[in-house]
Design a protein around this motif. Structure first.
Motif, short mmCIF file in Angstrom:
data_model
loop_
_atom_site.label_atom_id
_atom_site.label_comp_id
_atom_site.label_asym_id
_atom_site.label_seq_id
_atom_site.Cartn_x
_atom_site.Cartn_y
_atom_site.Cartn_z
N GLY A 290 23.06 -7.76 -7.54
CA GLY A 290 23.29 -9.18 -7.70
C GLY A 290 22.32 -9.74 -6.50
O GLY A 290 22.01 -10.93 -6.79
N GLU A 294 20.49 -13.27 -7.31
CA GLU A 294 20.90 -14.52 -6.83
C GLU A 294 19.72 -15.22 -6.28
O GLU A 294 19.35 -16.45 -6.21
CB GLU A 294 22.18 -14.42 -5.74
CG GLU A 294 23.36 -14.64 -6.42
CD GLU A 294 24.62 -14.21 -5.48
OE1 GLU A 294 25.67 -13.62 -5.98
OE2 GLU A 294 24.62 -14.64 -4.22
N SER A 295 18.90 -14.35 -5.64
CA SER A 295 17.70 -15.02 -4.78
C SER A 295 16.97 -15.43 -5.63
O SER A 295 16.59 -16.46 -5.61
CB SER A 295 17.14 -14.12 -3.70
OG SER A 295 16.53 -13.11 -4.27
N THR A 297 17.20 -16.31 -9.03
CA THR A 297 17.71 -17.56 -9.71
C THR A 297 17.80 -18.89 -8.63
O THR A 297 17.45 -19.87 -9.28
CB THR A 297 18.91 -17.25 -10.29
OG1 THR A 297 19.91 -16.86 -9.26
CG2 THR A 297 18.94 -16.68 -11.42
N THR A 298 18.22 -18.84 -7.51
CA THR A 298 18.03 -19.97 -6.51
C THR A 298 16.53 -20.35 -6.46
O THR A 298 16.32 -21.62 -6.72
CB THR A 298 18.85 -19.56 -5.31
OG1 THR A 298 19.84 -18.89 -5.70
CG2 THR A 298 18.92 -20.66 -4.30
N VAL A 320 25.50 -10.72 -9.60
CA VAL A 320 25.41 -12.36 -9.43
C VAL A 320 26.48 -13.09 -10.29
O VAL A 320 27.06 -12.53 -11.17
CB VAL A 320 23.95 -12.49 -10.43
CG1 VAL A 320 24.13 -12.54 -11.58
CG2 VAL A 320 23.39 -13.91 -9.68
N LYS A 321 26.77 -14.27 -9.70
CA LYS A 321 27.86 -15.15 -10.43
C LYS A 321 27.57 -15.62 -11.61
O LYS A 321 26.20 -15.97 -11.74
CB LYS A 321 28.01 -16.15 -9.38
CG LYS A 321 28.95 -15.86 -8.05
CD LYS A 321 29.28 -17.27 -7.54
CE LYS A 321 30.35 -17.09 -6.19
NZ LYS A 321 30.05 -15.82 -5.53
N LYS A 323 26.61 -18.19 -14.36
CA LYS A 323 26.47 -19.40 -14.02
C LYS A 323 27.18 -20.21 -15.16
O LYS A 323 27.53 -21.33 -14.72
CB LYS A 323 24.80 -19.49 -14.72
CG LYS A 323 23.77 -19.36 -13.61
CD LYS A 323 22.55 -19.97 -13.94
CE LYS A 323 21.45 -19.87 -12.75
NZ LYS A 323 20.38 -20.49 -13.12
#
Ligand SMILES: Cc1cc2nc3c(=O)[nH]c(=O)nc-3n(C[C@H](O)[C@H](O)[C@H](O)COP(=O)(O)OP(=O)(O)OC[C@H]3O[C@@H](n4cnc5c(N)ncnc54)[C@H](O)[C@@H]3O)c2cc1C
Ligand code: FES
Length: 422
Positions: A290, A294-295, A297-298, A320-321, A323
Motif C-alpha cells: 500500500g 500510494e507514494s 501514484t501521488t 492503497v485507497k 481512487k
C-alpha cells in the motif's frame, strides 16, 4: 322394371356406403400419416435441438467457458521460489478445458483450514499467461505483522499443507486490473515484492503474443534472496529487445552485483522514471504494498500523468485507497453535506462517516469492526454485509452483484445514514 329400380337403388346405396367407408379409411390413413409425420417432425426437432445443445456445450467446453461458483482443481506441481514464495500449478479436476483470462486477473480460493470455523477466502493473482494445461499462482508466506499476532493463515497453509495432488475449491478468474493486449501503446509495469505476480502474467502474455509494444518494467525488492522469478525475468529481458527491465534492490546482499543482479540501489521511485523514460506518456500498471503504491501514484499525478492512465491492484484492505472513491470525498458538495451516521448494529457502535474513507470496509476496520474480506475489489462477495436501513452507492459497479438488502462493503459508500448488520 321395379326389380331393376330396386337393384339400381341398392347398388347406389352400396356404392355410397362403400365411398364413405373408403373416404373414412383414406381420411384416417391421412390423419395417421399426418400424426406420424408430425411425431417424426417432433422427434427430428428434438434430435436437432439436442444435437445443437451438444454442439454448443462442446464449443463452450472447447473454448473453456467460465464457471460459476466453485470448481475443483488439483495441485499438479509445487515449485518453491526466492522471497519465501512458492508457485502452485493447478489443473482442473474435471479435465475440461480452462477458460481464458486477462493478464492481471486473479483466482479466488475457498480453503477449509483446520481450526477455522468458516471457510477462509483469499485471492491470488494468476502469475503466468493462459496455458491450456494449467493455471499458476505464486504465493508468498505472510509473516506475523507483530510478534504477538499469528502468521498469515492462508499463505502459510498453502506453503505447509497444500501438496501435489491436493484438491482445491476455486472460483473463476476475475478482476478489473488487467492489461488490454489488443492495444499497442507503450506501458510501464511497476511491482514490488510479491506484487510481481500480475505483472508476470502481463509480461508473459505480451511475449507469447509477439507484441512489439514498448515495455518498461520496474521491480523493487530487498535483494536477490527476495527476487521472485529472478531467472525467468532476466531471461525474458535478454531475449526481447522491446522490454527494458530495471530492478531496484533496497538492501543488496554481499554477493549481489550492480549491473548483473540489479540495476539500481534503492527503491522504485518516479524520479527514476523521470531519469529513464523519454516522457510520461505511458499506461502505468502497478502492484505492491500500500505505502509503495500510494507514494508512486501521488508522484505520478504530480508529474502530470492523468488518473485514467494509472492502474493498480491492492493486495488487501490495508493497501492503497481506491481512487474510484475519491470524488465523493473531495467534491464541494460532499464537503458541504451533513455527516452521515453509520450504525454498526451488532457491534453497538454509532459513528460519523469519515469522508476520507475509501469504502465501508476500510471505515469499519478503522472503527474496530472486523468485516470479512477477500479481493477488496467487489469481485469475490466475501465482504457482503446486510443493510438494516439506508442505502449505499458504488463508485464502480461491483463484479459480483449483491443481493437486495445487502452491500459489498469493500466497494460501497453510504448514500446517507446507514444501519449495518455488523
Ligand atoms: C486481488 C488480490 C490478488 C492477490 N495476489 C496475491 C499473489 O499473487 N500472491 C500473494 O502472495 N498474495 C496475493 N494476495 C494477497 C493474499 O490474498 C492474502 O491477503 C495474503 O496471502 C495474506 O493472507 P493470509 O491468510 O496468509 O494472512 P492473514 O491471515 O489474512 O493475515 C494477514 C496479516 O494480518 C496479521 N494478523 C493476524 N491476526 C491479526 C490480528 N488479530 N491483529 C492484527 N493483525 C493480525 C497476520 O500476522 C498477517 O501479517 C492478493 C490479494 C488480492 C486482494
Ligand atoms: S472483499 Fe471481495 S467483494 Fe468485497
Amino acid at each position: 322394371m321395379l326389380n331393376f329400380l330396386l337393384l339400381l337403388g341398392g347398388a347406389l346405396l352400396i356404392a355410397l356406403v362403400a365411398g364413405q367407408l373408403v373416404a373414412l379409411v383414406v381420411g384416417q390413413t391421412r390423419a395417421l400419416r399426418a400424426q406420424a409425420f408430425s411425431a417424426q417432425v417432433g422427434r427430428d426437432l428434438l434430435l436437432t435441438s439436442l444435437a445443437s445443445a451438444r454442439r454448443a456445450q462442446r464449443k463452450a467446453d472447447e473454448a473453456g467457458a467460465p464457471w460459476s461458483g466453485i470448481r475443483k482443481f488439483s495441485v499438479a506441481k509445487k515449485v518453491p521460489d526466492r522471497g519465501d514464495a512458492c508457485s502452485f500449478y493447478l489443473t482442473p479436476h474435471d479435465k475440461k478445458p480452462l477458460p481464458p483470462f486477462k493478464p492481471g486477473q486473479y483466482l479466488t480460493f475457498e480453503l477449509e483450514i483446520p481450526g477455522q470455523k468458516k471457510k477462509v477466502i483469499r485471492c491470488y493473482s494468476l502469475s503466468d499467461r493462459l496455458n491450456p494445461d494449467y493455471y499458476r499462482v505464486t504465493i508468498k508466506r505472510c509473516p506475523p505483522s507483530k510478534p504477538e499476532h499469528p502468521a498469515g493463515l492462508s499463505s502459510n497453509f498453502f506453503h505447509d499443507h497444500i501438496q501435489e495432488g491436493t484438491i482445491l475449491d476455486v472460483k473463476a478468474p476475475g478482476g478489473h486490473f488487467f492489461l488490454d493486449t489488443s492495444k499497442e501503446g507503450p506501458v510501464v509495469l511497476i511491482s514490488a515484492g510479491v506484487g510481481i505476480t500480475p505483472c508476470l502474467s502481463m509480461m508473459n502474455e505480451l511475449i507469447a503474443l509477439g507484441s512489439k509494444r514498448e515495455i518498461w518494467w520496474f521491480f523493487g525488492c530487498r535483494n536477490s534472496a527476495d527476487h521472485i522469478m529472478k531467472d525467468h525475468v532476466v531471461e525474458l529481458a535478454a531475449k526481447n529487445e522491446n522490454i527494458r527491465v530495471h530492478v531496484c534492490y533496497s538492501a543488496p546482499g554481499p554477493d549481489d552485483k550492480e549491473g548483473v543482479d540489479y540495476q539500481h540501489k534503492g527503491r522504485v521511485t518516479v524520479d527514476l522514471f523521470k531519469e529513464l523514460l523519454p516522457s510520461n506518456n505511458y499506461d502505468y500498471f502497478m502492484c505492491g504494498p500500500g505505502p509503495f503504491m500510494e507514494s508512486i501514484t501521488t508522484a505520478l499525478t504530480a508529474w502530470g500523468v492523468p488518473d485514467d492512465r494509472v492502474h493498480f491492484e491492492a493486495f488487501g484492505p490495508a493497501s492503497v485507497k481506491k481512487k474510484a472513491a475519491a470524488p465523493a470525498a473531495t467534491t464541494a458538495d460532499a464537503a458541504a453535506a451533513p455527516a452521515f451516521k453509520i450504525t454498526f448494529g451488532k457491534s453497538n457502535k454509532v459513528v460519523a462517516w469519515d469522508r476520507a474513507a475509501a469504502n465501508i470496509l476500510e471505515f469499519a476496520t478503522s472503527q474496530g469492526v472486523a468485516l470479512p474480506s477477500g479481493c477488496c475489489a467487489g469481485q469475490c462477495g466475501t465482504c457482503v454485509t446486510a443493510i438494516r436501513s439506508g442505502n449505499v452507492t458504488y463508485a464502480q459497479e461491483p463484479g459480483s452483484k449483491p443481493e437486495p438488502g445487502t452491500c459489498l462493503a469493500c466497494v460501497a459508500l453510504p448514500a446517507g445514514d446507514l444501519v449495518l448488520d455488523a
